[in-house]
Write a protein that holds these residues in place. Structure first.
Motif, PDB file in Angstrom:
ATOM      1  N   GLY A  61      26.587  40.889  34.366  1.00  0.00           N
ATOM      2  CA  GLY A  61      27.515  41.925  33.910  1.00  0.00           C
ATOM      3  C   GLY A  61      27.105  42.493  32.573  1.00  0.00           C
ATOM      4  N   TYR A  62      27.548  43.700  32.321  1.00  0.00           N
ATOM      5  CA  TYR A  62      27.260  44.389  31.070  1.00  0.00           C
ATOM      6  C   TYR A  62      28.565  44.965  30.525  1.00  0.00           C
ATOM      7  CZ  TYR A  62      22.420  44.121  32.652  1.00  0.00           C
ATOM      8  OH  TYR A  62      21.194  43.668  33.098  1.00  0.00           O
ATOM      9  N   PHE A  63      28.680  44.915  29.211  1.00  0.00           N
ATOM     10  CA  PHE A  63      29.858  45.487  28.570  1.00  0.00           C
ATOM     11  C   PHE A  63      29.989  46.962  28.968  1.00  0.00           C
ATOM     12  CE2 PHE A  63      31.340  47.782  24.629  1.00  0.00           C
ATOM     13  CZ  PHE A  63      32.684  47.541  24.844  1.00  0.00           C
ATOM     14  N   GLY A  64      31.181  47.330  29.450  1.00  0.00           N
ATOM     15  CA  GLY A  64      31.417  48.716  29.860  1.00  0.00           C
ATOM     16  C   GLY A  64      31.211  48.979  31.339  1.00  0.00           C
ATOM     17  N   ASP A  65      30.726  47.989  32.093  1.00  0.00           N
ATOM     18  CA  ASP A  65      30.588  48.185  33.540  1.00  0.00           C
ATOM     19  C   ASP A  65      31.927  48.654  34.117  1.00  0.00           C
ATOM     20  OD1 ASP A  65      27.973  47.403  33.466  1.00  0.00           O
ATOM     21  OD2 ASP A  65      28.258  45.518  34.565  1.00  0.00           O
ATOM     22  N   THR A  66      31.867  49.701  34.927  1.00  0.00           N
ATOM     23  CA  THR A  66      33.089  50.294  35.480  1.00  0.00           C
ATOM     24  C   THR A  66      32.930  50.504  36.980  1.00  0.00           C
ATOM     25  OG1 THR A  66      33.521  51.451  33.396  1.00  0.00           O
ATOM     26  CG2 THR A  66      34.688  52.251  35.350  1.00  0.00           C
ATOM     27  N   ALA A  67      33.951  50.144  37.727  1.00  0.00           N
ATOM     28  CA  ALA A  67      33.939  50.302  39.189  1.00  0.00           C
ATOM     29  C   ALA A  67      35.113  51.152  39.632  1.00  0.00           C
ATOM     30  CB  ALA A  67      34.008  48.939  39.873  1.00  0.00           C
ATOM     31  N   ALA A  68      34.888  51.942  40.682  1.00  0.00           N
ATOM     32  CA  ALA A  68      35.955  52.666  41.358  1.00  0.00           C
ATOM     33  C   ALA A  68      36.284  51.917  42.646  1.00  0.00           C
ATOM     34  CB  ALA A  68      35.520  54.093  41.673  1.00  0.00           C
ATOM     35  N   ILE A  69      37.564  51.825  42.961  1.00  0.00           N
ATOM     36  CA  ILE A  69      37.961  51.064  44.148  1.00  0.00           C
ATOM     37  C   ILE A  69      38.844  51.900  45.076  1.00  0.00           C
ATOM     38  CG2 ILE A  69      37.828  48.870  42.916  1.00  0.00           C
ATOM     39  CD1 ILE A  69      40.929  48.844  42.940  1.00  0.00           C
ATOM     40  N   ASP A  70      38.739  51.595  46.350  1.00  0.00           N
ATOM     41  CA  ASP A  70      39.637  52.111  47.387  1.00  0.00           C
ATOM     42  C   ASP A  70      39.879  50.952  48.341  1.00  0.00           C
ATOM     43  OD1 ASP A  70      41.121  53.675  49.115  1.00  0.00           O
ATOM     44  OD2 ASP A  70      39.361  54.558  50.101  1.00  0.00           O
ATOM     45  N   ASP A  71      40.552  49.926  47.833  1.00  0.00           N
ATOM     46  CA  ASP A  71      40.687  48.647  48.528  1.00  0.00           C
ATOM     47  C   ASP A  71      41.822  48.659  49.551  1.00  0.00           C
ATOM     48  OD1 ASP A  71      38.684  47.765  46.914  1.00  0.00           O
ATOM     49  OD2 ASP A  71      39.910  46.399  45.724  1.00  0.00           O
ATOM     50  N   VAL A  72      41.602  47.970  50.657  1.00  0.00           N
ATOM     51  CA  VAL A  72      42.670  47.716  51.620  1.00  0.00           C
ATOM     52  C   VAL A  72      43.676  46.752  50.992  1.00  0.00           C
ATOM     53  CG1 VAL A  72      43.214  46.698  53.866  1.00  0.00           C
ATOM     54  CG2 VAL A  72      41.168  48.121  53.602  1.00  0.00           C
ATOM     55  N   VAL A  73      44.956  47.014  51.237  1.00  0.00           N
ATOM     56  CA  VAL A  73      46.034  46.150  50.756  1.00  0.00           C
ATOM     57  C   VAL A  73      46.796  45.608  51.964  1.00  0.00           C
ATOM     58  CG1 VAL A  73      48.210  46.087  49.476  1.00  0.00           C
ATOM     59  CG2 VAL A  73      46.262  47.360  48.560  1.00  0.00           C
ATOM     60  N   THR A  74      47.015  44.290  51.976  1.00  0.00           N
ATOM     61  CA  THR A  74      47.748  43.640  53.072  1.00  0.00           C
ATOM     62  C   THR A  74      48.886  42.803  52.517  1.00  0.00           C
ATOM     63  OG1 THR A  74      46.329  41.676  53.074  1.00  0.00           O
ATOM     64  CG2 THR A  74      45.632  43.524  54.468  1.00  0.00           C
ATOM     65  N   GLU A  75      49.793  42.397  53.399  1.00  0.00           N
ATOM     66  CA  GLU A  75      50.877  41.501  52.998  1.00  0.00           C
ATOM     67  C   GLU A  75      50.495  40.040  53.173  1.00  0.00           C
ATOM     68  OE1 GLU A  75      55.202  43.438  53.422  1.00  0.00           O
ATOM     69  OE2 GLU A  75      54.222  43.085  55.348  1.00  0.00           O
ATOM     70  N   GLU A  76      49.460  39.782  53.935  1.00  0.00           N
ATOM     71  CA  GLU A  76      49.003  38.423  54.177  1.00  0.00           C
ATOM     72  C   GLU A  76      47.628  38.218  53.540  1.00  0.00           C
ATOM     73  OE1 GLU A  76      50.918  36.254  55.584  1.00  0.00           O
ATOM     74  OE2 GLU A  76      52.471  37.705  56.110  1.00  0.00           O
ATOM     75  N   PRO A  77      47.313  36.988  53.103  1.00  0.00           N
ATOM     76  CA  PRO A  77      46.011  36.721  52.465  1.00  0.00           C
ATOM     77  C   PRO A  77      44.883  36.594  53.478  1.00  0.00           C
ATOM     78  CG  PRO A  77      47.315  34.719  52.524  1.00  0.00           C
ATOM     79  CD  PRO A  77      48.203  35.815  53.062  1.00  0.00           C
ATOM     80  N   ASP A  78      44.712  37.649  54.248  1.00  0.00           N
ATOM     81  CA  ASP A  78      43.674  37.662  55.280  1.00  0.00           C
ATOM     82  C   ASP A  78      43.196  39.090  55.424  1.00  0.00           C
ATOM     83  OD1 ASP A  78      42.075  37.576  57.491  1.00  0.00           O
ATOM     84  OD2 ASP A  78      43.565  36.688  58.838  1.00  0.00           O
TER      85      ASP A  78
END
Length: 209
Positions: A61-78
């Motif tokens: 990792g490097y200071f300032g590393d930046t990510a864009a996300i479009d993550d799936v969201v669920t109600e269960e941990p699967d």
């Protein structure tokens, strides 16, 4: 001029509307955000990587590393369970010496009682903290003007697959509308009737009828 009774009626209506708008309803959601950093199902990409100095602790990792996300969201941990929304935004490695992210994420819900609503999260979270907190700073739809906090906890990490699952335990509240507070829209109707009567009486007093 309006009579004392008319002024009192208007004051009562204004008080009822203010009281209804000032009430807040608690909302508790437990959601799981699935971050996939490589492969055909990638949901997180680096916008900035390797520009700053190497991080003291985070390997690669490097200071300032930046990510864009479009993550799936669920109600269960699967990751295979039905999606109830998407988490969209950015997070940044914001410390040179600690494993800390600054996050700006909006969760758009696509199922359940808050389908079509969103809530927005901002704050500083430790990557490996057991229960890091971030603020809920707003929302839309049925979560309009949401406020509160959530705990952000990484519950699964598979380095070889570039996969991270984060639990979001959300505690927030939203204003209770006057209609919801009364089980109907009577305050608005009442207000309209009072103002209408005032206008009508004023018209009659002038002889314009």
């Amino acid at each position: 001029m309006a009579s004392a009774k008319q002024l009192v009626a208007v004051a009562v209506v204004a008080f009822l509307l203010a009281a209804a708008s000032g009430r807040r309803q608690p909302v508790h959601l437990r959601l799981y955000m699935h971050d996939v950093m490589r492969g055909p199902g990638t949901t997180a990409i680096h916008l900035i990587h390797g520009v700053g100095p190497p991080h003291d602790i985070e390997r690669g990792g490097y200071f300032g590393d930046t990510a864009a996300i479009d993550d799936v969201v669920t109600e269960e941990p699967d990751v295979g369970s039905p999606a109830v929304g998407r988490a969209q935004g950015t997070y940044m490695l914001a410390s040179q010496h600690e494993e800390v992210l600054v996050v700006a994420v909006t969760v758009a819900l696509t199922a359940g009682p808050y389908n079509g609503s969103t809530f927005s999260v901002a704050g500083r979270v430790g990557v490996y903290d057991d229960k890091a907190e971030a603020a809920v700073v707003g929302g839309t739809g049925r979560l309009r003007r949401a406020a509160g906090y959530l705990t952000w906890r990484m519950v699964k990490l598979v380095v070889s697959e570039g996969y991270v699952m984060v639990e979001l335990d959300v505690h927030m509240s939203v204003p209770v509308s006057a209609a919801a507070a009364a089980g109907g829209n009577w305050p608005v109707i009442c207000c309209g009737r009072v103002l209408g009567r005032l206008a009508q009486r004023k018209k009659y007093a002038r002889g314009n009828w």
